[in-house]
Design an enzyme around this catalytic site. Structure first.
Site, PDB file in Angstrom:
ATOM      1  CG  ASP A 129      -2.139   0.692   7.394  1.00  0.00           C
ATOM      2  OD1 ASP A 129      -1.313  -0.007   6.789  1.00  0.00           O
ATOM      3  OD2 ASP A 129      -3.340   0.391   7.499  1.00  0.00           O
ATOM      4  N   GLY A 186      -0.433 -10.018  18.377  1.00  0.00           N
ATOM      5  CA  GLY A 186      -0.001  -9.981  16.988  1.00  0.00           C
ATOM      6  C   GLY A 186      -0.849  -9.079  16.099  1.00  0.00           C
ATOM      7  CD  GLU A 228      -9.600  -7.211  -3.211  1.00  0.00           C
ATOM      8  OE1 GLU A 228      -9.811  -6.273  -2.434  1.00  0.00           O
ATOM      9  OE2 GLU A 228     -10.248  -7.407  -4.250  1.00  0.00           O
ATOM     10  CE  LYS A 270      -4.558  -1.102   4.980  1.00  0.00           C
ATOM     11  NZ  LYS A 270      -4.860  -1.591   6.345  1.00  0.00           N
ATOM     12  CE  LYS A 274      -0.827  -1.198   4.733  1.00  0.00           C
ATOM     13  NZ  LYS A 274      -0.751  -2.639   4.537  1.00  0.00           N
ATOM     14  N   GLY A 330      -3.634 -10.365   9.182  1.00  0.00           N
ATOM     15  CA  GLY A 330      -3.322 -11.763   9.431  1.00  0.00           C
ATOM     16  C   GLY A 330      -2.632 -12.299   8.198  1.00  0.00           C
TER      17      GLY A 330
END
Lengths: 407, 407
Positions: B186, B172, B115, B190, B91, B287
């Site tokens: 971030d 995590g 994607e 996007k 990104k 993830g």
């Protein structure tokens, strides 16, 4: 760059057909800008005008919006055999003759697209076919009929079934003859199509167990509210016991469930798989312009060259008897020992109770329970035995419950 | 049919890269079954092994999972110039060098898929590109950063920012250095990518106004709860005043808003247009395996031949000063006339109040308000004047509010 226009032959000019023609004209320039070719309507077939052969001979792609089995099936097969791509919104046809259509598309190497057949503008077909080709799917479930969701939303706010249906008809959310929607048959057709896409298993409409909303009592909704439950017509296709279970039932959901919040004529479908956890897509389920936009999306996707027809089938065994939690409503005489007698019979058939609400009403009492998950066949046997008690005053009523609670 | 395997050159072998290689191997047979070609890993480039030129020469497609600007940009450009399709989850790169990449893909007629760059396993790019090509989009907004959504969910349950962040790191959901996530950067990257796709307007990361969650006070969340509001980090790209506004801000939502229910590390994006009303897609935002599944979905989509690169740009003017409702938090001395003085100054700048909560705390008081929609510049001017009052004891705090209420 000035190329040949991309000619779309349009079969059917009802609500969706005319909305499609209008939308295509509005968007033609923009589609040309990113595709290089401008889509145009190359001919329209209605009951009173147009000839199929002539439209076919000049078209790059056929859009079928006639509905019903014939002549839609014949036109689609002939179009594909003539090497034309096809787009359809015809769920009846796909759920009853899907394999024949898919096979023909593969044989003649043409595209067969049908996003609008499943959940209106909600792009669940596309998501299943492409994004999720990377991951084996465990379960699809959701609300795939906007008419019944509107009616259930109104009933949850206190309306009777009859009034909610009338309201839906007045607002254009239900047809004059609503039986396909309220019987669950429309949802069953959509689940058959989704099951084929997600699991590769040919599922005929007749293979789908379905149950509608016509026989729901508003007092079931009231008791359920006391138990923290809301009612939706849920379609599901899921791997169970090494096979596949496809069904449509009125289903209670706990209020924290994502599908519980889907109100009015909306659709929402959740796709679950190990690799993606779960994805939910929601949006308007019907409406001429929404459906037309899904059809046009399919046309554009054919123009960009994507999306092969479904692979040859890879059948899973269809499983009918699956586990579920149930809501159970009993109308009983109000006398000592009733609850004990009922729970004992249930226990003998492995039906274990999660919660109970009992309410006396003079000589009668209502006993409302939610069970833990149990095989449907066990529940039915237990219920039949409970129904034999002389203190049971009306046929017991059952409704499925989705147990999962969410944050 | 036994054709040549489809060779995928893999750049990067971290969490996502290794999950991708694993998933590809698991799914290769199934993909071959419906595509006719079996995807295989044709070479892997890491810091310590593999040569880019050699991998490139043998690949049908390059998957870039290195991240960062260089050498990722150089590898992608060289791959496309050599006629290779590319898939990336990068990104940063797309939001800063998107036009160069898109232009190169168009020039060399190769596919460029991404994607996984936007919302993990949530297929919003695909839905925007294909389904919605049929309809002009009015607004995209949603939750596109799972780390901050997890932290805000924990804070809503009473955790402090510091504890929630630590918890996210332990599970995590946040990196050791979380600054890209918690600063909103971030999410801004996007939204730049989504805005380009939805509106055709090149939007650089630097064009996006963004604000993070580091400076939120847990008492803001508490007061907001009294007003019936929940807090989310919302990214939006929307047509405004004939132009386009792209921004990321902590935002209060009424509890009935569909995005208010999105909890934990999930993402959800709502796309609005006249023809489709609105579609919402939600799922896990991050993830390794989820992201890998989105990457593999892109690979499959290239194999099936879909999805052209974005059309050449069609710029809209970027609008910075837009209307919004605001939450306003003032720490004031508890003396008569304070509320009157504040509301008068606000009124002079067209800031009209929708609701107020005032609470005395000894000598001090907290004044919490929600305004009706107002141009941000007007609000800022008004707030600056309010800040000059001697009874104001700390810098006023403001947070945006999405006003719409839902059924």
């Amino acid at each position: 760059m000035s190329s040949e226009p991309f000619r779309v032959g349009l079969l059917g000019f009802g609500t969706v057909g005319s909305a499609f023609a209008e939308l295509l004209e509005e968007r033609a320039a923009e589609i040309e800008r990113f595709n290089g070719r401008r889509p145009v309507i190359g001919g329209v077939l209605t009951r009173s005008r147009g000839g199929f052969e002539e439209i076919l001979s000049e078209a790059d792609l056929i859009v079928e919006l006639i509905g019903g089995l014939e002549p839609a099936r014949d036109y689609l097969l002939r179009s594909m055999r003539a090497g034309r791509h096809v787009v359809t919104a015809n769920k009846q046809l796909l759920s009853q003759h899907g394999e024949e259509l898919f096979e023909t598309a593969r044989e003649h190497d043409v595209r067969l697209r049908f996003e609008a057949a499943v959940a209106g503008a909600v792009p669940v077909v596309r998501v299943l076919e492409e994004s999720l080709s990377a991951t084996p799917i465990e379960r699809i479930h959701g609300i795939v009929n906007g008419t019944t969701n509107f009616i259930l939303t109104e009933m949850a706010h206190g309306a009777s079934y009859a009034d909610a249906l009338k309201d839906a008809q007045r607002r254009g959310f239900a047809e004059a003859d609503p039986s396909d929607d309220v019987s669950g048959r429309d949802a069953a057709a959509k689940m058959a199509i989704l099951a084929r896409l997600a699991f590769g298993t040919p599922v005929h409409l007749d293979d789908v167990r379905y149950e509608g909303i016509e026989h729901l009592h508003s007092d079931d909704l009231e008791y359920a509210r006391e138990l923290g439950l809301g009612l939706k017509l849920i379609g599901a296709a899921e791997r169970r016991q090494g096979g596949l279970s496809v069904h449509v039932h009125p289903t209670f959901l706990y209020s924290g469930h994502p599908l519980a919040a889907v109100a009015g004529p909306f659709n929402a479908v959740t796709v679950e798989s190990e690799a993606i956890t779960e994805i939910t897509i929601s949006g308007p389920g019907a409406g001429g312009r929404q459906t037309a936009s899904a059809v046009l999306g399919d046309v554009v996707s054919v123009m960009t060259g994507g999306a092969r027809p479904p692979a040859p089938p890879l059948p899973l065994r269809l499983i009918e008897d699956v586990e579920s939690a149930f809501y159970l409503h009993l109308d009983v005489a109000d006398r000592p020992g009733v609850l004990a007698a009922v729970t004992q019979v249930l226990g003998e058939h492995d039906v274990s109770i999660k919660s109970v609400v009992q309410r006396g009403m003079g000589e009668r009492a209502r006993l409302v329970m939610v069970t833990h998950p149990v095989l449907e066949s066990s529940l039915r046997t237990a219920i039949a035995r409970v129904g034999e008690f002389d203190f049971v005053r009306a046929a017991p009523r059952t409704i499925r419950v989705i147990e999962e609670e969410f944050v």
